[in-house]
Design a protein around this motif. Structure first.
Motif, PDB file in Angstrom:
ATOM      1  N   PHE A 180      47.196  38.175  31.175  1.00  0.00           N
ATOM      2  CA  PHE A 180      45.910  37.434  31.576  1.00  0.00           C
ATOM      3  C   PHE A 180      46.072  36.848  32.934  1.00  0.00           C
ATOM      4  O   PHE A 180      47.110  36.214  33.028  1.00  0.00           O
ATOM      5  CB  PHE A 180      45.538  36.088  30.683  1.00  0.00           C
ATOM      6  CG  PHE A 180      44.922  36.647  29.417  1.00  0.00           C
ATOM      7  CD1 PHE A 180      43.861  37.162  29.300  1.00  0.00           C
ATOM      8  CD2 PHE A 180      45.507  36.648  28.190  1.00  0.00           C
ATOM      9  CE1 PHE A 180      43.387  37.619  27.783  1.00  0.00           C
ATOM     10  CE2 PHE A 180      45.117  37.042  26.965  1.00  0.00           C
ATOM     11  CZ  PHE A 180      43.768  37.606  26.747  1.00  0.00           C
ATOM     12  N   VAL A 181      45.304  37.145  34.105  1.00  0.00           N
ATOM     13  CA  VAL A 181      45.619  36.881  35.256  1.00  0.00           C
ATOM     14  C   VAL A 181      44.053  36.241  36.045  1.00  0.00           C
ATOM     15  O   VAL A 181      43.194  36.434  35.483  1.00  0.00           O
ATOM     16  CB  VAL A 181      45.959  37.925  36.029  1.00  0.00           C
ATOM     17  CG1 VAL A 181      47.359  38.541  35.750  1.00  0.00           C
ATOM     18  CG2 VAL A 181      44.891  39.263  36.274  1.00  0.00           C
ATOM     19  N   SER A 182      44.143  35.734  37.126  1.00  0.00           N
ATOM     20  CA  SER A 182      43.298  35.364  38.029  1.00  0.00           C
ATOM     21  C   SER A 182      43.632  35.959  39.503  1.00  0.00           C
ATOM     22  O   SER A 182      44.485  35.408  40.117  1.00  0.00           O
ATOM     23  CB  SER A 182      42.837  34.084  38.186  1.00  0.00           C
ATOM     24  OG  SER A 182      42.070  33.605  39.159  1.00  0.00           O
ATOM     25  N   ALA A 183      43.015  36.677  39.835  1.00  0.00           N
ATOM     26  CA  ALA A 183      43.042  37.484  41.098  1.00  0.00           C
ATOM     27  C   ALA A 183      42.593  36.212  42.154  1.00  0.00           C
ATOM     28  O   ALA A 183      43.002  36.263  43.395  1.00  0.00           O
ATOM     29  CB  ALA A 183      42.368  38.742  41.254  1.00  0.00           C
ATOM     30  N   LYS A 184      41.578  35.591  41.664  1.00  0.00           N
ATOM     31  CA  LYS A 184      41.114  34.545  42.794  1.00  0.00           C
ATOM     32  C   LYS A 184      42.058  33.601  43.023  1.00  0.00           C
ATOM     33  O   LYS A 184      42.271  33.177  44.332  1.00  0.00           O
ATOM     34  CB  LYS A 184      39.783  34.011  42.025  1.00  0.00           C
ATOM     35  CG  LYS A 184      39.282  33.124  42.996  1.00  0.00           C
ATOM     36  CD  LYS A 184      37.803  32.651  42.398  1.00  0.00           C
ATOM     37  CE  LYS A 184      37.203  31.636  43.569  1.00  0.00           C
ATOM     38  NZ  LYS A 184      35.929  31.138  43.114  1.00  0.00           N
ATOM     39  N   MET A 197      33.306  30.749  30.957  1.00  0.00           N
ATOM     40  CA  MET A 197      32.371  32.023  30.843  1.00  0.00           C
ATOM     41  C   MET A 197      32.928  33.083  30.048  1.00  0.00           C
ATOM     42  O   MET A 197      32.093  34.244  30.065  1.00  0.00           O
ATOM     43  CB  MET A 197      31.981  32.529  32.304  1.00  0.00           C
ATOM     44  CG  MET A 197      31.131  31.413  32.921  1.00  0.00           C
ATOM     45  SD  MET A 197      31.009  31.703  34.675  1.00  0.00           S
ATOM     46  CE  MET A 197      30.007  33.212  34.974  1.00  0.00           C
ATOM     47  N   ARG A 198      33.879  32.986  29.601  1.00  0.00           N
ATOM     48  CA  ARG A 198      34.601  33.897  28.656  1.00  0.00           C
ATOM     49  C   ARG A 198      33.596  34.696  27.684  1.00  0.00           C
ATOM     50  O   ARG A 198      33.095  33.608  27.192  1.00  0.00           O
ATOM     51  CB  ARG A 198      36.058  33.516  28.141  1.00  0.00           C
ATOM     52  CG  ARG A 198      36.602  34.558  27.266  1.00  0.00           C
ATOM     53  CD  ARG A 198      37.705  34.003  26.470  1.00  0.00           C
ATOM     54  NE  ARG A 198      38.979  33.594  27.139  1.00  0.00           N
ATOM     55  CZ  ARG A 198      39.733  34.517  27.474  1.00  0.00           C
ATOM     56  NH1 ARG A 198      39.666  35.605  26.968  1.00  0.00           N
ATOM     57  NH2 ARG A 198      40.921  34.595  27.944  1.00  0.00           N
ATOM     58  N   THR A 199      33.626  35.938  27.742  1.00  0.00           N
ATOM     59  CA  THR A 199      32.941  36.513  26.552  1.00  0.00           C
ATOM     60  C   THR A 199      33.814  37.493  25.644  1.00  0.00           C
ATOM     61  O   THR A 199      33.385  38.093  24.731  1.00  0.00           O
ATOM     62  CB  THR A 199      31.619  37.430  27.065  1.00  0.00           C
ATOM     63  OG1 THR A 199      32.140  38.395  27.903  1.00  0.00           O
ATOM     64  CG2 THR A 199      30.380  36.567  27.626  1.00  0.00           C
ATOM     65  N   VAL A 200      34.837  37.830  26.277  1.00  0.00           N
ATOM     66  CA  VAL A 200      35.636  38.488  25.531  1.00  0.00           C
ATOM     67  C   VAL A 200      36.950  37.578  24.584  1.00  0.00           C
ATOM     68  O   VAL A 200      37.899  37.252  25.374  1.00  0.00           O
ATOM     69  CB  VAL A 200      36.489  39.582  26.331  1.00  0.00           C
ATOM     70  CG1 VAL A 200      37.460  40.464  25.343  1.00  0.00           C
ATOM     71  CG2 VAL A 200      35.530  40.435  27.069  1.00  0.00           C
ATOM     72  N   LYS A 201      36.814  37.545  23.469  1.00  0.00           N
ATOM     73  CA  LYS A 201      37.862  36.824  22.500  1.00  0.00           C
ATOM     74  C   LYS A 201      39.264  37.267  22.884  1.00  0.00           C
ATOM     75  O   LYS A 201      39.549  38.339  22.843  1.00  0.00           O
ATOM     76  CB  LYS A 201      37.318  36.252  21.110  1.00  0.00           C
ATOM     77  CG  LYS A 201      36.041  35.720  20.898  1.00  0.00           C
ATOM     78  CD  LYS A 201      36.056  35.051  19.707  1.00  0.00           C
ATOM     79  CE  LYS A 201      34.958  34.278  19.434  1.00  0.00           C
ATOM     80  NZ  LYS A 201      33.886  34.814  18.761  1.00  0.00           N
ATOM     81  N   THR A 202      40.163  36.369  22.924  1.00  0.00           N
ATOM     82  CA  THR A 202      41.608  36.519  23.198  1.00  0.00           C
ATOM     83  C   THR A 202      42.142  37.741  21.917  1.00  0.00           C
ATOM     84  O   THR A 202      42.800  38.315  22.097  1.00  0.00           O
ATOM     85  CB  THR A 202      42.404  35.560  23.299  1.00  0.00           C
ATOM     86  OG1 THR A 202      42.416  34.541  22.349  1.00  0.00           O
ATOM     87  CG2 THR A 202      42.329  34.862  24.643  1.00  0.00           C
ATOM     88  N   ASP A 203      41.533  37.182  20.632  1.00  0.00           N
ATOM     89  CA  ASP A 203      42.112  37.921  19.659  1.00  0.00           C
ATOM     90  C   ASP A 203      41.524  39.470  19.544  1.00  0.00           C
ATOM     91  O   ASP A 203      42.318  40.427  19.049  1.00  0.00           O
ATOM     92  CB  ASP A 203      41.985  37.345  18.158  1.00  0.00           C
ATOM     93  CG  ASP A 203      40.283  37.180  17.941  1.00  0.00           C
ATOM     94  OD1 ASP A 203      39.645  37.107  19.063  1.00  0.00           O
ATOM     95  OD2 ASP A 203      39.820  36.820  17.036  1.00  0.00           O
ATOM     96  N   LYS A 204      40.408  39.490  20.226  1.00  0.00           N
ATOM     97  CA  LYS A 204      40.021  41.009  20.335  1.00  0.00           C
ATOM     98  C   LYS A 204      41.025  41.778  21.510  1.00  0.00           C
ATOM     99  O   LYS A 204      41.455  42.948  21.142  1.00  0.00           O
ATOM    100  CB  LYS A 204      38.683  41.125  21.356  1.00  0.00           C
ATOM    101  CG  LYS A 204      37.687  40.755  20.069  1.00  0.00           C
ATOM    102  CD  LYS A 204      36.534  41.868  20.135  1.00  0.00           C
ATOM    103  CE  LYS A 204      35.746  41.788  19.139  1.00  0.00           C
ATOM    104  NZ  LYS A 204      34.786  42.796  18.382  1.00  0.00           N
ATOM    105  N   HIS A 205      41.331  40.868  22.628  1.00  0.00           N
ATOM    106  CA  HIS A 205      42.451  41.291  23.581  1.00  0.00           C
ATOM    107  C   HIS A 205      43.689  41.806  22.811  1.00  0.00           C
ATOM    108  O   HIS A 205      44.173  42.893  22.974  1.00  0.00           O
ATOM    109  CB  HIS A 205      42.392  40.583  24.574  1.00  0.00           C
ATOM    110  CG  HIS A 205      43.667  40.760  25.580  1.00  0.00           C
ATOM    111  ND1 HIS A 205      43.333  40.983  26.914  1.00  0.00           N
ATOM    112  CD2 HIS A 205      45.078  40.693  25.334  1.00  0.00           C
ATOM    113  CE1 HIS A 205      44.533  40.895  27.511  1.00  0.00           C
ATOM    114  NE2 HIS A 205      45.520  40.945  26.453  1.00  0.00           N
ATOM    115  N   GLN A 206      44.183  40.890  21.979  1.00  0.00           N
ATOM    116  CA  GLN A 206      45.552  40.810  21.251  1.00  0.00           C
ATOM    117  C   GLN A 206      45.305  42.377  20.481  1.00  0.00           C
ATOM    118  O   GLN A 206      46.289  42.955  20.373  1.00  0.00           O
ATOM    119  CB  GLN A 206      45.812  39.720  20.466  1.00  0.00           C
ATOM    120  CG  GLN A 206      46.093  38.506  21.345  1.00  0.00           C
ATOM    121  CD  GLN A 206      46.968  38.598  22.521  1.00  0.00           C
ATOM    122  OE1 GLN A 206      47.712  39.646  22.600  1.00  0.00           O
ATOM    123  NE2 GLN A 206      47.106  37.552  23.434  1.00  0.00           N
TER     124      GLN A 206
END
Ligand SMILES: Nc1nc2c(ncn2[C@@H]2O[C@H](COP(=O)(O)OP(=O)(O)OP(=O)(O)O)[C@@H](O)[C@H]2O)c(=O)[nH]1
Length: 222
Positions: A157-161, A136-145
């Motif tokens: 990148f993490v999952s608290a769940k 369901m990702r909407t934020v591309k990893t290259d935007k993050h980088q």
């Protein structure tokens, strides 16, 4: 105990967790400090505190004071005071919620404002949460980088769940603040292993699953 064996006092660090409401800040802090996760959303009003002691390579004990700041505090008068004096800031967004990523610009501006007069600036980490919802990702990893590179943030990148990479994230941030380099083996050791129980089907149903017959009841996904 001889003098040389005496433990040196713990280092104390203040980490502030910021980001929009529902991005998962409380879940992240709870997963890290208490190794627990609650599905039910309960809005943080003001802030919560968590304490956790970790040991870095070289037997260095560090007590982390984690300040979990409610997402609704962004316009409030107290935010400056909450952020002030932090050695580390975690900017948290939900990878399935683009708005929560975009709004980090505002959160970061608040960090800069709160530290305007201070000589030492906190280390800032960008944390994309909910990676268990990769589909369901909407934020591309290259935007993050790109956001990381433009501002000198460390990237996580993490999952608290599931707990995926949560300890590693806090460990890396702590090590960065203290100028300690973690080697690959130390980082791999901190990777969380997700244990998934396999469903055991009744005997007669097994014909349908003959090729996928598992020997073990536990699957480890890394
Ligand atoms: N699938 C999934 N859900 C998560 C994860 N982290 C948090 N959630 C869920 O997202 C919702 C919001 O989590 P919180 O940790 O309360 O969010 P918050 O950022 O502290 O929210 P505020 O208190 O409003 O600032 C809850 O229903 C959590 O169960 C995750 O890694 N994966």
């Amino acid at each position: 105990m001889s003098d040389s064996e005496e433990e040196s006092p713990d280092r104390q660090l203040k980490l502030v967790v910021l980001g929009d409401g529902t991005s998962g800040k409380t879940s992240l802090a709870t997963r890290f400090a208490q190794e627990a996760f609650g599905k039910q959303y309960k809005q943080t009003v003001g802030l919560d505190f968590f304490l956790k002691r970790i040991t870095l390579p070289g037997n260095l004990n560090v007590t982390l004071q984690v300040w979990d700041i409610g997402g609704q505090t962004i316009g409030g008068k107290m935010l400056d005071k909450y952020i002030y004096g932090a050695q580390g800031v975690l900017l948290v967004y939900d990878i399935t919620n683009y708005q929560s990523f975009e709004n980090l610009e505002d959160w970061y501006n608040m960090v800069k404002k709160a530290n305007e007069e201070s000589e030492i600036q906190p280390l800032v980490a960008l944390v994309g949460n909910k990676i268990d919802l990769e589909h369901m990702r909407t934020v591309k990893t290259d935007k993050h980088q790109r956001f990381c590179q433009e501002n000198g943030f460390s990237s996580h990148f993490v999952s608290a769940k599931t707990g995926d990479s949560v300890f590693l994230c806090f460990q890396r941030i702590t090590a960065d603040i203290l100028g300690i380099k973690l080697n690959k083996a130390e980082m791999e050791q901190s990777q969380h292993v997700v244990r998934a129980e396999l469903v055991k089907y009744p005997e007669e149903d097994n014909q349908h699953y003959s090729t996928a017959n598992c020997q073990s009841k536990i699957c480890s996904v890394q």
